[in-house]
Design an enzyme around this catalytic site. Sequence first.
Site, PDB file in Angstrom:
ATOM      1  N   LYS A 187       0.715  -1.240  -0.022  1.00 52.66           N
ATOM      2  CA  LYS A 187       0.310  -0.262   0.305  1.00 52.66           C
ATOM      3  C   LYS A 187       0.962   1.561   0.020  1.00 52.66           C
ATOM      4  O   LYS A 187       1.443   1.741   0.907  1.00 52.66           O
ATOM      5  CB  LYS A 187      -0.868   0.071   0.672  1.00 52.66           C
ATOM      6  CG  LYS A 187      -1.965  -1.049   1.019  1.00 52.66           C
ATOM      7  CD  LYS A 187      -3.182  -0.862  -0.024  1.00 52.66           C
ATOM      8  CE  LYS A 187      -4.320  -1.768   0.714  1.00 52.66           C
ATOM      9  NZ  LYS A 187      -5.114  -1.758  -0.408  1.00 52.66           N
ATOM     10  N   ASP A 241      -9.934  -1.799  -9.152  1.00 50.06           N
ATOM     11  CA  ASP A 241     -10.533  -2.206  -8.527  1.00 50.06           C
ATOM     12  C   ASP A 241     -11.385  -1.655  -7.968  1.00 50.06           C
ATOM     13  O   ASP A 241     -12.840  -1.824  -8.411  1.00 50.06           O
ATOM     14  CB  ASP A 241      -9.542  -2.405  -7.313  1.00 50.06           C
ATOM     15  CG  ASP A 241      -9.839  -2.968  -5.547  1.00 50.06           C
ATOM     16  OD1 ASP A 241     -11.199  -2.731  -5.572  1.00 50.06           O
ATOM     17  OD2 ASP A 241      -9.268  -2.793  -5.141  1.00 50.06           O
ATOM     18  N   GLU A 274      -2.409  -0.711  -9.011  1.00 49.50           N
ATOM     19  CA  GLU A 274      -3.894  -1.300  -9.097  1.00 49.50           C
ATOM     20  C   GLU A 274      -4.787   0.354  -8.341  1.00 49.50           C
ATOM     21  O   GLU A 274      -3.489   1.226  -7.600  1.00 49.50           O
ATOM     22  CB  GLU A 274      -3.998  -1.724  -7.287  1.00 49.50           C
ATOM     23  CG  GLU A 274      -5.114  -1.975  -7.788  1.00 49.50           C
ATOM     24  CD  GLU A 274      -5.568  -3.782  -6.176  1.00 49.50           C
ATOM     25  OE1 GLU A 274      -4.727  -4.354  -6.196  1.00 49.50           O
ATOM     26  OE2 GLU A 274      -6.230  -3.414  -5.370  1.00 49.50           O
ATOM     27  N   ASP A 330      -0.647  -0.456  -4.289  1.00 54.62           N
ATOM     28  CA  ASP A 330      -1.883   0.021  -4.444  1.00 54.62           C
ATOM     29  C   ASP A 330      -2.008   0.896  -3.721  1.00 54.62           C
ATOM     30  O   ASP A 330      -1.630   1.509  -2.587  1.00 54.62           O
ATOM     31  CB  ASP A 330      -2.393  -1.268  -4.246  1.00 54.62           C
ATOM     32  CG  ASP A 330      -4.484  -0.699  -3.555  1.00 54.62           C
ATOM     33  OD1 ASP A 330      -4.494  -0.201  -4.565  1.00 54.62           O
ATOM     34  OD2 ASP A 330      -5.556  -1.651  -2.636  1.00 54.62           O
ATOM     35  N   LYS A 368     -13.698  -8.735  -6.368  1.00 51.73           N
ATOM     36  CA  LYS A 368     -14.150  -8.596  -5.368  1.00 51.73           C
ATOM     37  C   LYS A 368     -15.677  -8.957  -4.789  1.00 51.73           C
ATOM     38  O   LYS A 368     -16.498  -7.913  -5.961  1.00 51.73           O
ATOM     39  CB  LYS A 368     -13.731  -7.593  -3.921  1.00 51.73           C
ATOM     40  CG  LYS A 368     -12.581  -7.180  -3.753  1.00 51.73           C
ATOM     41  CD  LYS A 368     -12.170  -5.927  -3.429  1.00 51.73           C
ATOM     42  CE  LYS A 368     -10.841  -6.380  -3.527  1.00 51.73           C
ATOM     43  NZ  LYS A 368     -10.155  -4.678  -2.868  1.00 51.73           N
TER      44      LYS A 368
END
Length: 366
Positions: A163, A238, A213, A188, A262
Site C-alpha cells: 500500500k 479495483d 492498482e 495499490d 471482489k
Amino acid sequence: MLIQQVELFLIEQQLRIPFKTSYGLYENRETIIVKLTDASGTVGFGEVVAFSEPWYTAETIQTSLHILQDFLIPTILNKVFTHPSEVAETLNIFKGNPMAKAGIEGAYWDLFSKKKDISLAKALGGMKEEIPVGVVVSMNEPEVMLQQIERFQIEGYERFKIKVSKQNDYEVISKIRDKFPTISLMIDANSDYTLNDIEQLKRLDQFKLLMIEQPFGDRDFMDHAILQKEIATPICLDESIYSLEDVEIAFALQACKIITIKPGRVGGLTESLKIHDYCVENNMPVWVGGMIETGISRIQNVALASLAGFTIPGDISASSRHWEQDIIYPEVKLENGKVKVPNGVGLGITVNEERIKNLSKKVFKF
Ligand SMILES: [Mg+2]
C-alpha cells in the site's frame, strides 16, 4: 429452496496488527455475517464486507444494515429459488448496494452447494485443488515494510502488494526493490493520484511492477486510459469495477490491462463468474482481491480463485494475517505457500457460531 429464516450478526474484531492504506488506518473491523436457513433446516453463511466508513466504496456497515433489513431480506424471505443466480437477479431490482446483496447471495451459494452435496468451488466451476496466494503489506515506515515482506516470504506468499501513497511511493518502492530485486511486487494507491501525477507514475516503470492498482478515482475510466498509454506498468482496476458493464467499459477504453474481482464489490459470486468469463474470453488477466474479511468471505474467495481463469495469485492471505482467531475452523492456512481449496460440501469449513455470537454487537432475526 425456500428461504425460511435470515439472521444477521453484526460483529466486531480487533485486527492483530493495525492496517494502513492511503484512505486511513484500520484497527478494528466490523462485518455482518448472514445466515440463511431453508425449510429443511439447512443453513448457508455469507458475509457483508462493507467497511464502517465510506472510504473504499460508498457502502458502509450501517447502509448495508438498512438495505438488508428494509429491502433485500423482505424481498427474498419465504421465496423459493432454484439457483443462486435467481437470488442475484431478484436483488437487482434494487440499485447499487452490491456488498449488502453479495452477503445474501453468497450465503445462498453455500446453501445451494450443500443441497447439491458438492463443494462451493465445484458449484462455481473451480478446477484447482490448491491456489497460490499473495499478501498485502500495510503502509508503514519502509524498514517495517521490508521486515514484513521478509517474514511473508518465509511464510510462503508468492506475490506482494504494498500500500503506497503519492507522498511515499518512490522512496518505499526503491528500498524494497533494492533488497528484493526479483519478487513479484505490485502497488495499490487506492485512488491517491490524479492525471497531474503522470510524470511521477512514469518514474515507477523502472521498478518492473507486476501492476499498479487503482491509481485514480473509481469513475476515472478516461483518465486511466490516458495513463495506461503513457506507462508500461499494467494498470489494474479495483474500486472502478462494480459490474461486468464496468469491465466492458474499461476494456473498450483500454483503461487497464488487469482486473481484480471482489465478490462484495460486484454484488456477488454470480456477477464475479460473468466477469471471470469475460476476462478469459478477452485475454484480460484477472485475480481475486481481498477485503480484510473473516474466514467466511475468505474461504468463498478461495473457492472462486479455484477457477482456471484466475492466473494471478489473489489477496487471499491466511486467517492469521489479520485475526488472533478466525470464525471458521479449520482456519485458512498456507501449506507450502498455497491454500488448499476445501472439498467438503458448501464452503467446506465449519462456521464457529459460538464465536460469532460472542463477537456480535447486534443480532437481527427475520
Ligand atoms: Mg485495491
